[in-house]
Design a protein around this motif. Sequence first.
Motif, mmCIF file in Angstrom:
data_model
loop_
_atom_site.group_PDB
_atom_site.id
_atom_site.type_symbol
_atom_site.label_atom_id
_atom_site.label_comp_id
_atom_site.label_asym_id
_atom_site.label_seq_id
_atom_site.Cartn_x
_atom_site.Cartn_y
_atom_site.Cartn_z
ATOM 1 N N SER A 131 -28.812 -9.249 -32.639
ATOM 2 C CA SER A 131 -28.884 -10.614 -32.144
ATOM 3 C C SER A 131 -30.332 -11.011 -31.860
ATOM 4 C CB SER A 131 -28.048 -10.744 -30.865
ATOM 5 O OG SER A 131 -28.244 -12.016 -30.289
ATOM 6 N N SER A 132 -30.680 -12.202 -32.325
ATOM 7 C CA SER A 132 -32.019 -12.733 -32.062
ATOM 8 C C SER A 132 -32.028 -13.627 -30.836
ATOM 9 C CB SER A 132 -32.502 -13.545 -33.267
ATOM 10 O OG SER A 132 -31.723 -14.736 -33.410
ATOM 11 N N GLY A 133 -30.849 -13.979 -30.362
ATOM 12 C CA GLY A 133 -30.743 -14.911 -29.251
ATOM 13 C C GLY A 133 -30.553 -16.352 -29.707
ATOM 14 N N VAL A 134 -30.644 -16.578 -31.020
ATOM 15 C CA VAL A 134 -30.416 -17.911 -31.593
ATOM 16 C C VAL A 134 -29.152 -17.818 -32.444
ATOM 17 C CG1 VAL A 134 -31.364 -19.809 -32.959
ATOM 18 C CG2 VAL A 134 -32.894 -18.335 -31.619
ATOM 19 N N GLY A 135 -28.042 -18.247 -31.857
ATOM 20 C CA GLY A 135 -26.737 -17.997 -32.454
ATOM 21 C C GLY A 135 -26.573 -18.470 -33.876
ATOM 22 N N VAL A 136 -27.014 -19.690 -34.185
ATOM 23 C CA VAL A 136 -26.783 -20.232 -35.527
ATOM 24 C C VAL A 136 -27.576 -19.460 -36.573
ATOM 25 C CG1 VAL A 136 -28.617 -21.981 -35.393
ATOM 26 C CG2 VAL A 136 -26.620 -22.366 -36.869
ATOM 27 N N ILE A 137 -28.773 -18.994 -36.199
ATOM 28 C CA ILE A 137 -29.575 -18.195 -37.132
ATOM 29 C C ILE A 137 -28.909 -16.851 -37.371
ATOM 30 C CG2 ILE A 137 -31.793 -17.067 -37.519
ATOM 31 C CD1 ILE A 137 -31.918 -20.084 -37.770
ATOM 32 N N ASP A 138 -28.422 -16.237 -36.299
ATOM 33 C CA ASP A 138 -27.747 -14.941 -36.437
ATOM 34 C C ASP A 138 -26.527 -15.051 -37.338
ATOM 35 O OD1 ASP A 138 -29.607 -13.815 -34.748
ATOM 36 O OD2 ASP A 138 -28.348 -13.983 -32.965
ATOM 37 N N LYS A 139 -25.758 -16.125 -37.180
ATOM 38 C CA LYS A 139 -24.552 -16.304 -37.997
ATOM 39 C C LYS A 139 -24.905 -16.579 -39.455
ATOM 40 C CE LYS A 139 -21.842 -17.978 -34.086
ATOM 41 N NZ LYS A 139 -21.252 -19.160 -33.420
ATOM 42 N N ALA A 140 -25.959 -17.368 -39.689
ATOM 43 C CA ALA A 140 -26.397 -17.613 -41.067
ATOM 44 C C ALA A 140 -26.860 -16.315 -41.715
ATOM 45 C CB ALA A 140 -27.514 -18.651 -41.088
ATOM 46 N N ALA A 141 -27.538 -15.462 -40.936
ATOM 47 C CA ALA A 141 -27.996 -14.175 -41.460
ATOM 48 C C ALA A 141 -26.809 -13.289 -41.816
ATOM 49 C CB ALA A 141 -28.892 -13.474 -40.438
ATOM 50 N N MET A 142 -25.745 -13.358 -41.019
ATOM 51 C CA MET A 142 -24.544 -12.585 -41.325
ATOM 52 C C MET A 142 -23.936 -13.019 -42.658
ATOM 53 S SD MET A 142 -22.815 -12.523 -37.517
ATOM 54 C CE MET A 142 -21.304 -11.686 -38.042
ATOM 55 N N VAL A 143 -23.948 -14.306 -42.914
ATOM 56 C CA VAL A 143 -23.426 -14.821 -44.184
ATOM 57 C C VAL A 143 -24.273 -14.306 -45.345
ATOM 58 C CG1 VAL A 143 -23.057 -16.903 -45.579
ATOM 59 C CG2 VAL A 143 -22.360 -16.864 -43.170
ATOM 60 N N LEU A 144 -25.600 -14.385 -45.204
ATOM 61 C CA LEU A 144 -26.486 -13.914 -46.275
ATOM 62 C C LEU A 144 -26.334 -12.409 -46.488
ATOM 63 C CD1 LEU A 144 -29.704 -15.966 -45.412
ATOM 64 C CD2 LEU A 144 -28.113 -16.376 -47.293
ATOM 65 N N ASP A 145 -26.193 -11.652 -45.412
ATOM 66 C CA ASP A 145 -25.995 -10.205 -45.533
ATOM 67 C C ASP A 145 -24.715 -9.898 -46.310
ATOM 68 O OD1 ASP A 145 -28.297 -9.667 -44.128
ATOM 69 O OD2 ASP A 145 -27.287 -9.255 -42.228
ATOM 70 N N ALA A 146 -23.664 -10.659 -46.032
ATOM 71 C CA ALA A 146 -22.390 -10.430 -46.711
ATOM 72 C C ALA A 146 -22.490 -10.723 -48.203
ATOM 73 C CB ALA A 146 -21.298 -11.305 -46.089
ATOM 74 N N LEU A 147 -23.361 -11.653 -48.583
ATOM 75 C CA LEU A 147 -23.499 -12.034 -49.991
ATOM 76 C C LEU A 147 -24.353 -11.057 -50.786
ATOM 77 C CD1 LEU A 147 -23.983 -15.901 -49.663
ATOM 78 C CD2 LEU A 147 -21.937 -14.665 -50.359
#
Length: 243
Positions: free
Chosen positions: A4-20
């Motif tokens: 977690s970076s502390g910025v929720g929307v960035i963390d969630k976007a990173a999770m999407v990119l990681d999954a791809l």
Amino acid sequence: MDNSSGVGVIDKAAMVLDALEAGPTTLAQLVSSTGLARPTVHRLALALVHHRLVGRDMQGRFVLGSRLVELASAAGEDRLIASAGPVLLNLRDATGESAQLFRRQGDWRVCVASAERPVGLRDTIPVGTQLSMRAGSAAQCLLAWEDHDRLLMGLQNARFTPTVLAGVRRRGWAQSLGEREAGVASVSAPVRGPSGRVIAAVSISGPMERLTRQPGRIHAEVVANAARQLTMAVSKGAESTAP
């Protein structure tokens, strides 16, 4: 480890990119991989598509977008590409055959680096060439370690079988005889990222009359060694940039 970076929307976007990173992914697969709510994943994926960080393939599945390639090129920090040149030259000289490095982009595998045999009959694959994921030893390597659903999808209309891919996983390398083009043989081995996921495939290719009908018996060891060198280079690059 807390990512977690502390910025929720960035963390969630990173999770999407990681999954791809694993390849073409449906919305349902993204939801399963990220553990996020379906509306959230859908909203994030479409926003990333808008900025070309994510794209869509012919089947509507989500894939990593072209903007990521542009950013990596601009940054000049692609450790895999930077390390590929000397490794492929050594591989070409050791085998006497043209050597290539392939990455998967959706339903295609793209040549991102190559070292051509300088003279004589050779299999020429320039950098940037798109080849099918349905044939060839590099395609086998890029598909063999995928999860079950992606494996089944990748086998549709493929010129290789589940038994062939099981052999690839067991040996750690692949070979093909005339799968992609009549008279052409190849041997490939997987390159892995720091997480252990297959991110590329190293190959040699040339005429069957020279590579024989058992090219892996002759060249698998040296091809697999080249793949290990690039795997190590990528891992060292990740360690050097870690905080």
